[in-house]
Design a protein around this motif. Structure first.
Motif, PDB file in Angstrom:
ATOM      1  N   GLU A 199      22.990  43.130  45.387  1.00  0.00           N
ATOM      2  CA  GLU A 199      22.778  44.472  45.935  1.00  0.00           C
ATOM      3  C   GLU A 199      22.856  44.452  47.461  1.00  0.00           C
ATOM      4  OE1 GLU A 199      19.255  47.879  46.149  1.00  0.00           O
ATOM      5  OE2 GLU A 199      19.105  46.224  44.716  1.00  0.00           O
ATOM      6  N   ARG A 200      22.313  43.402  48.067  1.00  0.00           N
ATOM      7  CA  ARG A 200      22.383  43.283  49.525  1.00  0.00           C
ATOM      8  C   ARG A 200      23.823  43.101  50.001  1.00  0.00           C
ATOM      9  NH1 ARG A 200      19.225  42.901  53.716  1.00  0.00           N
ATOM     10  NH2 ARG A 200      19.865  41.752  55.559  1.00  0.00           N
ATOM     11  N   LEU A 201      24.608  42.335  49.272  1.00  0.00           N
ATOM     12  CA  LEU A 201      26.015  42.180  49.634  1.00  0.00           C
ATOM     13  C   LEU A 201      26.736  43.522  49.558  1.00  0.00           C
ATOM     14  CD1 LEU A 201      26.839  38.827  47.792  1.00  0.00           C
ATOM     15  CD2 LEU A 201      26.657  39.172  50.260  1.00  0.00           C
ATOM     16  N   GLY A 202      26.363  44.353  48.584  1.00  0.00           N
ATOM     17  CA  GLY A 202      26.946  45.683  48.489  1.00  0.00           C
ATOM     18  C   GLY A 202      26.600  46.538  49.703  1.00  0.00           C
ATOM     19  N   LYS A 203      25.347  46.422  50.188  1.00  0.00           N
ATOM     20  CA  LYS A 203      24.961  47.160  51.387  1.00  0.00           C
ATOM     21  C   LYS A 203      25.721  46.650  52.611  1.00  0.00           C
ATOM     22  CE  LYS A 203      20.288  48.398  49.907  1.00  0.00           C
ATOM     23  NZ  LYS A 203      18.841  48.311  50.206  1.00  0.00           N
ATOM     24  N   MET A 204      25.966  45.342  52.662  1.00  0.00           N
ATOM     25  CA  MET A 204      26.738  44.787  53.767  1.00  0.00           C
ATOM     26  C   MET A 204      28.176  45.312  53.732  1.00  0.00           C
ATOM     27  SD  MET A 204      25.254  40.876  53.632  1.00  0.00           S
ATOM     28  CE  MET A 204      26.305  40.277  54.964  1.00  0.00           C
ATOM     29  N   SER A 205      28.728  45.479  52.526  1.00  0.00           N
ATOM     30  CA  SER A 205      30.074  46.035  52.396  1.00  0.00           C
ATOM     31  C   SER A 205      30.106  47.468  52.913  1.00  0.00           C
ATOM     32  CB  SER A 205      30.525  45.988  50.931  1.00  0.00           C
ATOM     33  OG  SER A 205      31.772  46.622  50.763  1.00  0.00           O
ATOM     34  N   ARG A 206      29.082  48.253  52.568  1.00  0.00           N
ATOM     35  CA  ARG A 206      29.022  49.636  53.040  1.00  0.00           C
ATOM     36  C   ARG A 206      28.867  49.686  54.556  1.00  0.00           C
ATOM     37  NH1 ARG A 206      25.562  51.385  49.693  1.00  0.00           N
ATOM     38  NH2 ARG A 206      23.673  51.107  50.925  1.00  0.00           N
ATOM     39  N   ALA A 207      28.067  48.777  55.116  1.00  0.00           N
ATOM     40  CA  ALA A 207      27.898  48.721  56.566  1.00  0.00           C
ATOM     41  C   ALA A 207      29.213  48.355  57.254  1.00  0.00           C
ATOM     42  CB  ALA A 207      26.812  47.717  56.935  1.00  0.00           C
ATOM     43  N   ILE A 335      41.871  54.405  54.985  1.00  0.00           N
ATOM     44  CA  ILE A 335      41.429  53.025  54.742  1.00  0.00           C
ATOM     45  C   ILE A 335      42.356  52.416  53.694  1.00  0.00           C
ATOM     46  CG2 ILE A 335      39.618  51.576  53.743  1.00  0.00           C
ATOM     47  CD1 ILE A 335      37.549  53.342  55.004  1.00  0.00           C
ATOM     48  N   PHE A 336      43.001  51.312  54.056  1.00  0.00           N
ATOM     49  CA  PHE A 336      43.875  50.595  53.126  1.00  0.00           C
ATOM     50  C   PHE A 336      43.086  49.428  52.537  1.00  0.00           C
ATOM     51  CE2 PHE A 336      46.757  52.698  56.049  1.00  0.00           C
ATOM     52  CZ  PHE A 336      47.713  53.223  55.197  1.00  0.00           C
ATOM     53  N   ASP A 337      42.950  49.437  51.222  1.00  0.00           N
ATOM     54  CA  ASP A 337      42.160  48.438  50.523  1.00  0.00           C
ATOM     55  C   ASP A 337      43.092  47.484  49.778  1.00  0.00           C
ATOM     56  OD1 ASP A 337      40.330  46.938  49.122  1.00  0.00           O
ATOM     57  OD2 ASP A 337      39.130  48.664  48.492  1.00  0.00           O
ATOM     58  N   ARG A 338      43.161  46.261  50.259  1.00  0.00           N
ATOM     59  CA  ARG A 338      43.995  45.243  49.608  1.00  0.00           C
ATOM     60  C   ARG A 338      43.220  44.522  48.514  1.00  0.00           C
ATOM     61  NH1 ARG A 338      46.147  42.133  46.985  1.00  0.00           N
ATOM     62  NH2 ARG A 338      47.789  40.604  47.464  1.00  0.00           N
ATOM     63  N   GLN A 339      41.943  44.334  48.739  1.00  0.00           N
ATOM     64  CA  GLN A 339      41.117  43.620  47.759  1.00  0.00           C
ATOM     65  C   GLN A 339      39.697  44.131  47.873  1.00  0.00           C
ATOM     66  OE1 GLN A 339      41.148  39.279  48.056  1.00  0.00           O
ATOM     67  NE2 GLN A 339      39.013  39.201  47.446  1.00  0.00           N
ATOM     68  N   GLN A 340      39.216  44.776  46.809  1.00  0.00           N
ATOM     69  CA  GLN A 340      37.836  45.226  46.814  1.00  0.00           C
ATOM     70  C   GLN A 340      36.894  44.020  46.833  1.00  0.00           C
ATOM     71  OE1 GLN A 340      37.304  47.875  43.509  1.00  0.00           O
ATOM     72  NE2 GLN A 340      38.386  49.552  44.518  1.00  0.00           N
ATOM     73  N   MET A 341      35.620  44.296  47.154  1.00  0.00           N
ATOM     74  CA  MET A 341      34.691  43.186  47.334  1.00  0.00           C
ATOM     75  C   MET A 341      34.630  42.290  46.100  1.00  0.00           C
ATOM     76  SD  MET A 341      30.677  43.140  48.502  1.00  0.00           S
ATOM     77  CE  MET A 341      30.068  43.847  46.985  1.00  0.00           C
ATOM     78  N   THR A 342      34.866  40.993  46.320  1.00  0.00           N
ATOM     79  CA  THR A 342      34.800  39.987  45.263  1.00  0.00           C
ATOM     80  C   THR A 342      33.630  39.049  45.573  1.00  0.00           C
ATOM     81  OG1 THR A 342      37.194  40.058  44.975  1.00  0.00           O
ATOM     82  CG2 THR A 342      36.034  38.149  44.071  1.00  0.00           C
ATOM     83  N   ILE A 343      32.753  38.851  44.598  1.00  0.00           N
ATOM     84  CA  ILE A 343      31.582  37.995  44.786  1.00  0.00           C
ATOM     85  C   ILE A 343      31.750  36.728  43.957  1.00  0.00           C
ATOM     86  CG2 ILE A 343      29.080  37.803  44.531  1.00  0.00           C
ATOM     87  CD1 ILE A 343      28.895  40.803  44.875  1.00  0.00           C
TER      88      ILE A 343
END
Length: 390
Positions: A199-207, A335-343
């Motif tokens: 969940e924290r990594l998701g918040k970092m992605s939003r930031a 915003i061009f998204d090449r790769q969504q967040m991968t964990i």
């Protein structure tokens, strides 16, 4: 009883009243200690004189008398009046070894989270998924279109200027971060540590997305010759400056889909502004009560408030002002998204000084590839109110 004993008895009575008065106030407990010590000496003096008058010889090695003041009950009462300071040495909660360990207290190991300001500026702009690490988009340049000219019979028809074109390019960047967690923390915690870390990594992605958009706001209005951002300044005294910003500066090409984006300070300024009839400028949307709007003529423009922790005030000439972004942000930015967040989680990877296998850790790595492009800088206005925020 002789005169000296009577006077001493009266003095003891007065001193006792002084002790009671001082001990009732926490601000005078130190003075109460001193007064109480003096009272004990006066009481001892009285007992010795009384024994002497009765013919009892003073012992050569006197033993302390077991006066009522020496009882546990009296000591506890006196200590309570003095806030348990330098007096009572029995069982007490404030010291663990003297009884504090016996007092039950609540210990909850579940992880609680403070309320945080959250907002995703990326939802206001256009988002495109791409399979490429870079690319270009072709646009027709803006130009004033002339109408046809009047041609007489057998007259020569003029050749009109053909449209011009330009390209907007983008280049994908990588953003990533690692959060370590010990095996004991994951296995022994009463909370789901893995879920909280993700969940924290998701918040970092939003930031990360928020930072990209805020940077693009400034980059799209930067004077390349001086490398400074050019702001429009809007008066906070009345709504004329704001409506002019919408109708004239932004213009009818974009204001039909425009939004007003500001932070908490800017919202407060809007709340204090009035229209020409003295009514509050900021109004709830009758069709969607959770939204707030302002009227610029026949246009009803949505006001989006971004928490000040996410959208800070702008700094113009070393002074802070509430920010104001007005426009169609979907037309302005992409915003061009090449790769969504991968964990990825690993208990054997090495990252810098961290050796997951050797240190019995699990490393959570998040990676995303994206970039933002200022598609049309004319589609928005970057401004601030003229009221300095101090």
């Amino acid at each position: 009883m002789n005169k000296e004993l009577i006077e001493l008895s009266d003095a003891i009575h007065a001193q006792s009243e002084l002790v009671d008065k001082l001990s009732s106030n926490l601000e005078t407990v130190d003075e109460a200690d001193e007064a109480f010590a003096k009272l004990q000496k006066m009481q001892k003096q009285y007992n010795l004189k009384k024994q002497k008058d009765a013919g009892v010889q003073e012992p050569r090695n006197p033993q302390p008398m077991n006066t009522p003041e020496d009882s546990v009950e009296v000591k506890f009462a006196n200590a309570a009046r003095r806030g348990f300071k330098n007096e009572y040495t029995g069982l007490q909660e404030s010291s663990n070894e003297d009884g504090g360990y016996l007092v039950p207290r609540e210990i909850d190991v579940r992880i609680r989270k403070y309320r945080e300001a959250e907002f995703n500026l990326g939802q206001l702009v256009t988002n495109k998924t791409t399979r490429f690490s870079s690319g270009e988009y072709t646009y027709q340049k803006k130009s004033k279109v002339q109408g046809f000219v009047k041609v007489p019979e057998n007259g020569k028809i003029p050749v009109e200027a053909a449209p011009k074109y330009e390209r907007k390019s983008y280049k994908i960047d990588k953003y990533a971060g690692i959060i370590p967690a010990t095996a004991e923390e994951i296995n022994d915690s009463a909370s789901n540590v893995t879920s909280l870390l993700i969940e924290r990594l998701g918040k970092m992605s939003r930031a990360t997305s928020n930072n990209m958009v805020l940077t693009a706001f400034a980059d799209g209005k930067k004077d390349t010759s001086t490398d400074t951002v050019k702001y429009e300044v809007v008066s906070s005294k009345n709504c004329d400056g704001l409506t002019k910003l919408v109708n004239i500066t932004l213009g009818s090409a974009y204001n039909a889909k425009a939004k007003i984006i500001t932070n908490d300070y800017g919202k407060q300024i809007l709340c204090e502004m009035k229209d020409a009839n003295g009514r509050p400028l900021l109004q709830p949307d009758p069709t969607q009560p959770t939204r707030q709007i302002i009227a610029a003529g026949a246009l009803l423009i949505e006001v989006v408030t971004v928490p000040k922790e996410i959208m800070p005030n702008v700094n113009d000439n070393a002074k802070n002002y509430a920010p104001l972004v007005v426009g169609d942000l979907e037309a302005a930015f992409t915003i061009f998204d090449r790769q969504q967040m991968t964990i990825t989680a690993s208990n054997s990877a090495v990252a810098g000084d961290l050796n997951a296998f050797e240190n019995d850790l699990t490393l959570f790595k998040a990676t995303e590839r994206e970039c933002i492009c200022v598609t049309d800088p004319d589609a928005y206005v970057y401004a601030h109110f003229d009221t300095e925020i101090k």
